[in-house]
Scaffold this motif. Structure first.
Motif, short mmCIF file in Angstrom:
data_model
loop_
_atom_site.label_atom_id
_atom_site.label_comp_id
_atom_site.label_asym_id
_atom_site.label_seq_id
_atom_site.Cartn_x
_atom_site.Cartn_y
_atom_site.Cartn_z
N TYR A 137 0.82 -1.23 0.00
CA TYR A 137 0.00 0.00 0.00
C TYR A 137 0.85 1.27 0.00
O TYR A 137 0.36 2.35 0.29
N GLN A 138 2.14 1.12 -0.34
CA GLN A 138 3.06 2.25 -0.50
C GLN A 138 3.02 3.19 0.73
O GLN A 138 2.82 4.40 0.62
N LEU A 139 3.20 2.61 1.89
CA LEU A 139 3.21 3.38 3.14
C LEU A 139 4.63 3.46 3.65
O LEU A 139 5.45 2.56 3.45
N ASN A 140 4.95 4.57 4.33
CA ASN A 140 6.30 4.73 4.87
C ASN A 140 6.29 4.90 6.38
O ASN A 140 7.28 5.33 6.97
N ASN A 141 5.15 4.57 7.03
CA ASN A 141 5.03 4.74 8.48
C ASN A 141 4.52 3.43 9.06
O ASN A 141 3.45 2.93 8.68
N ASN A 142 5.29 2.87 10.01
CA ASN A 142 4.92 1.58 10.58
C ASN A 142 3.58 1.61 11.31
O ASN A 142 2.76 0.69 11.20
N TYR A 143 3.36 2.67 12.07
CA TYR A 143 2.13 2.72 12.86
C TYR A 143 0.91 2.95 11.96
O TYR A 143 -0.17 2.42 12.23
N LEU A 144 1.08 3.71 10.88
CA LEU A 144 -0.01 3.90 9.93
C LEU A 144 -0.34 2.56 9.26
O LEU A 144 -1.52 2.24 9.03
N ALA A 145 0.67 1.76 8.96
CA ALA A 145 0.43 0.44 8.38
C ALA A 145 -0.38 -0.42 9.34
O ALA A 145 -1.27 -1.17 8.91
N LEU A 146 -0.09 -0.32 10.64
CA LEU A 146 -0.86 -1.07 11.63
C LEU A 146 -2.33 -0.64 11.62
O LEU A 146 -3.23 -1.48 11.72
N GLN A 147 -2.58 0.66 11.47
CA GLN A 147 -3.97 1.14 11.44
C GLN A 147 -4.69 0.64 10.19
O GLN A 147 -5.89 0.37 10.24
N TYR A 148 -3.97 0.51 9.07
CA TYR A 148 -4.58 -0.07 7.88
C TYR A 148 -5.07 -1.49 8.18
O TYR A 148 -6.13 -1.91 7.72
N ILE A 149 -4.28 -2.22 8.94
CA ILE A 149 -4.64 -3.59 9.27
C ILE A 149 -5.83 -3.63 10.23
O ILE A 149 -6.82 -4.34 10.01
N ILE A 150 -5.76 -2.85 11.30
CA ILE A 150 -6.78 -2.94 12.36
C ILE A 150 -8.09 -2.25 11.96
O ILE A 150 -9.17 -2.74 12.26
N GLN A 151 -7.98 -1.11 11.27
CA GLN A 151 -9.18 -0.29 11.05
C GLN A 151 -9.61 -0.20 9.59
O GLN A 151 -10.40 0.67 9.24
N HIS A 152 -9.18 -1.11 8.75
CA HIS A 152 -9.47 -0.97 7.31
C HIS A 152 -10.96 -1.01 7.00
O HIS A 152 -11.42 -0.38 6.05
N ASP A 153 -11.74 -1.72 7.80
CA ASP A 153 -13.19 -1.77 7.55
C ASP A 153 -13.86 -0.43 7.82
O ASP A 153 -14.92 -0.15 7.26
N GLY A 154 -13.26 0.39 8.68
CA GLY A 154 -13.86 1.67 9.03
C GLY A 154 -13.34 2.84 8.21
O GLY A 154 -13.98 3.89 8.17
#
Length: 705
Positions: A197-214
């Motif tokens: 998903y072309q992300l450069n932030n580890n914590y933002l990547a985590l939010q993609y995983i946890i909150q992608h449905d929202g």
């Protein structure tokens, strides 16, 4: 520097974020919707230096970036999406210095998302009262971001905040490392997500995983791809999120221990906590709340009455002067009997509306209203409502439209829907003119126990009836709408404070202005239409009515003859014919055709009832009644069948009960449709409330007549 950088104010509820927003933007504010979402946002401009201004956005209060409701989802949607139109150049995280340990959780999450951040230390005066000292310089060194000491209530420290924000705009600085780095526990999952998903932030990547449905900015294929990553690594979202929170609090605890000096002895309660032992008591808390309500309704009658009498008399005098000085004709009648009579029927209630909002604003400013929400939560849960339902229900005393919008803070769909459906049963300020004028007709203005006014007790009983009916309706809806969802109520109790009189004054002014402006526009239009309908009739029916009266009542005095003619002409008009058409339906409630016209016109807005009655009785009176006030007209109205007063206690209380339950507000129905995204629920709301109003008013009239 961009033409208009965006500064987002982020913080926990009651941290002082909205107060800071008011200090920064002053009167340069506007209300709109977040892009792509029908949800209110407050934004304004802040002249940050002599040549440039920035846009300030006041985001909803949240405790963390993991949302529990629709309004909290907005915050995460913005901070996790750099392409969002409201994505901030700088996030000012406002924290309560007296509760730094809890407030820093949100700050660390925002900073970890890679948003340039300034930490605004607010409520240092409260921390000082609790004998806490916060070392802002050491805190800035430990967090790696600018830290500014402010007082959002007084504006102290805004120059330092301005300097820190400018520095972050020109040369953004971020903490040297994440406060919580998910790579430590899920390196492969984070690496896979960042790559896809072309992300450069580890914590933002985590939010993609946890909150992608929202996340509203992700499409369905992207959500499916993230689900595949979760399945691939057997990722447990709740377990990981719980571990994150524990880790953050441990690291925050070490920071707080270094920067906060607490000289208060262990377990010694603050004076605010001592008050709460009484105000939140399961017995005394309700007793005090009941006494506060009684004082409010007593004040509405006792304090506002002289001002109301002055306005009522002034409108009647002006009406009489205009009729005497202007040439007789349709335009003069339209101005006096139509426009002025209708608008005057609302202006007379400005003092009561002002006192109501004044007292509510004082309760909110002092911090007592939050205590009310907590003690009422105990009752709400017994009737199947979420504790967060307290906020919309209490807001409904002012107006049901923003109260329904406030249900966005409720996490579960069923609890939110039930709250939306029952909120209009709370007596709003639009009902107040109807309540007060009818109570004044049939309830004597006498003292009870030498202090309390009997009319104040009557007014309080109507508000309590609205609350009780809302709770009972919620209980029935709970049985009909089944769900396994569970709702939770978290309320941050602010410390008690002295009210800020400028904020109180602004609240009262805005509330009264909105009431007069919104109601005035509707009343002006309806008064003109109603005057036309009441001044003209089919064919020459009105002239025939006048001829008939003159032939049958030639022995009457000139004064009585003119009154009889005016009444008969009104009855023969278009409005009179329409009123007679619906009269059989409302006659069992004790209402005549004149009241029927007012009932129908008040579907636009409840407060129109009084203006309509004022117009109807102005048109239906003789020339000698030009200086009579609306209350005197109602008191003088005779029942054509009995010859006695029209507004008996039975009829007045029937009307009062009808308006406690009736759904007579198109704006509320529109708000319900917007929030539920369906016309089904506004229809349910309209049908059940009108049926309840009719049955209750029928029973009241038949029992009392």
């Amino acid at each position: 520097m961009k033409l208009s950088p965006i500064i987002a104010l982020v913080g926990n509820p009651n941290a002082g974020k909205s107060s800071l927003f008011n200090q920064l933007t002053g009167l340069r504010q506007k209300t709109g919707n977040f892009p792509g979402v029908t949800m209110d946002k407050k934004s304004g401009t802040w002249p940050i230096d002599t040549q440039n201004t920035v846009t300030v956005i006041d985001l909803p209060g949240v405790y963390s970036i993991y949302p529990k409701s629709l309004d909290e989802q907005i915050v995460t949607d913005i901070l996790a999406n750099p392409n969002h139109p409201d994505y901030p150049d700088v996030a000012v995280v406002v924290v309560d210095a007296s509760n730094l340990h809890r407030n820093l959780l949100l700050f660390t999450q925002v900073a970890d998302l890679g948003v340039p951040t300034v930490l605004a230390l607010n409520m240092l005066d409260v921390a000082h009262q609790q004998t806490k000292t916060v070392n802002a310089v050491r805190l800035a060194m430990r967090l790696g971001v600018p830290v500014v000491r402010i007082n959002a209530r007084t504006g102290e420290g805004l120059d330092h905040l301005k300097k820190a924000v400018l520095e972050q705009i020109h040369a953004p600085t971020l903490p040297g490392k994440l406060f919580f780095d998910p790579v430590d526990d899920a390196a492969a999952l984070i690496a896979d997500t960042k790559a896809q998903y072309q992300l450069n932030n580890n914590y933002l990547a985590l939010q993609y995983i946890i909150q992608h449905d929202g996340f509203s900015f992700l499409n369905q294929p992207q959500r499916v791809g993230l689900d595949a990553i979760i399945d691939k690594y057997q990722f447990s979202e709740p377990t990981f999120q719980a571990g994150e929170t524990i880790t953050r609090y441990k690291r925050i605890a070490t920071v707080v221990a270094e920067v906060v000096v607490d000289q208060r002895p262990a377990n010694q309660p603050t004076w605010s906590q001592k008050f709460d032992r009484i105000l939140l008591h399961p017995i005394w808390g309700y007793a005090i709340f009941g006494f506060v309500l009684l004082l409010i309704f007593q004040a509405i009658f006792a304090w506002a009455q002289p001002f109301m009498d002055a306005i009522d008399t002034g409108v009647a005098w002006l009406n009489g002067q205009l009729k005497e000085s202007l040439p007789a004709g349709p335009l003069t009648d339209l101005l006096t009997d139509g426009i002025l009579a209708g608008i005057g029927g609302i202006l007379v209630f400005i003092p009561q509306i002002a006192f109501l909002f004044l007292l509510i604003a004082l309760l909110e400013e002092s911090g007592y209203m939050s205590r009310v929400m907590v003690i009422m939560d105990r009752i709400m849960r017994k009737f199947g409502l979420n504790g967060r339902s307290v906020v919309p229900l209490i807001s409904g005393v002012a107006c049901a439209v923003p109260a329904i919008m406030a249900t966005r803070s409720i996490g579960t769909r069923r609890d939110r829907l039930i709250t939306i459906l029952v909120t209009p049963l709370m007596s709003c300020s639009a009902r107040l003119p109807i309540y007060t004028i009818l109570i004044a007709l049939v309830v004597p203005s006498q003292r009870v126990l030498g202090v309390f006014n009997l009319q104040g007790f009557a007014l309080m009983s109507l508000y309590l009836l609205g609350l009780i009916s809302a709770l009972l309706a919620a209980y029935v809806l709970k049985l009909l709408l089944k769900t396994k969802e569970r709702g939770y109520f978290i309320m941050e109790l602010p410390t008690f404070k002295l009210p800020r009189w400028n904020h109180v004054g602004l609240t009262v002014w805005e509330s009264v202005r909105a009431f007069v402006w919104e109601a005035g526009r509707v009343i002006l239009a309806i008064s003109i239409v109603l005057w036309v309908l009441a001044s003209y009739g089919p064919s020459n029916s009105m002239d025939q009515a006048e001829t008939r009266v003159r032939q049958q009542n030639s022995a009457l005095s000139s004064e009585k003859l003119q009154n009889r003619i005016a009444s008969e002409r009104l009855e023969s008009s278009y409005a009179g014919n329409f009123g007679h058409f619906i009269e059989p339906v409302i006659r069992p409630l004790g209402y005549d055709w004149k009241i029927g016209i007012a009932l129908l016109s008040s579907f636009a807005a409840r407060e129109v009832f009084v203006g309509t009655m004022s117009t109807i009785y102005s048109i239906g009176s003789g020339a000698d009644d030009t200086g009579v006030t609306i209350r005197e007209r109602l008191r003088q109205e005779k029942n054509p069948e009995t010859g006695g007063p029209m507004y008996t206690p039975a009829l007045a209380w029937s009307l009062l009960i009808f308006y406690v339950f009736a759904m007579m507000c198109m704006s509320t129905l529109a708000a319900t449709q917007r929030e539920t995204k369906s016309w089904k629920w506004p229809a349910v709301q309209l049908v059940y409330m009108m049926a309840l109003a009719y049955v209750a008013a029928f029973a009241t009239y038949q029992l009392m007549k």
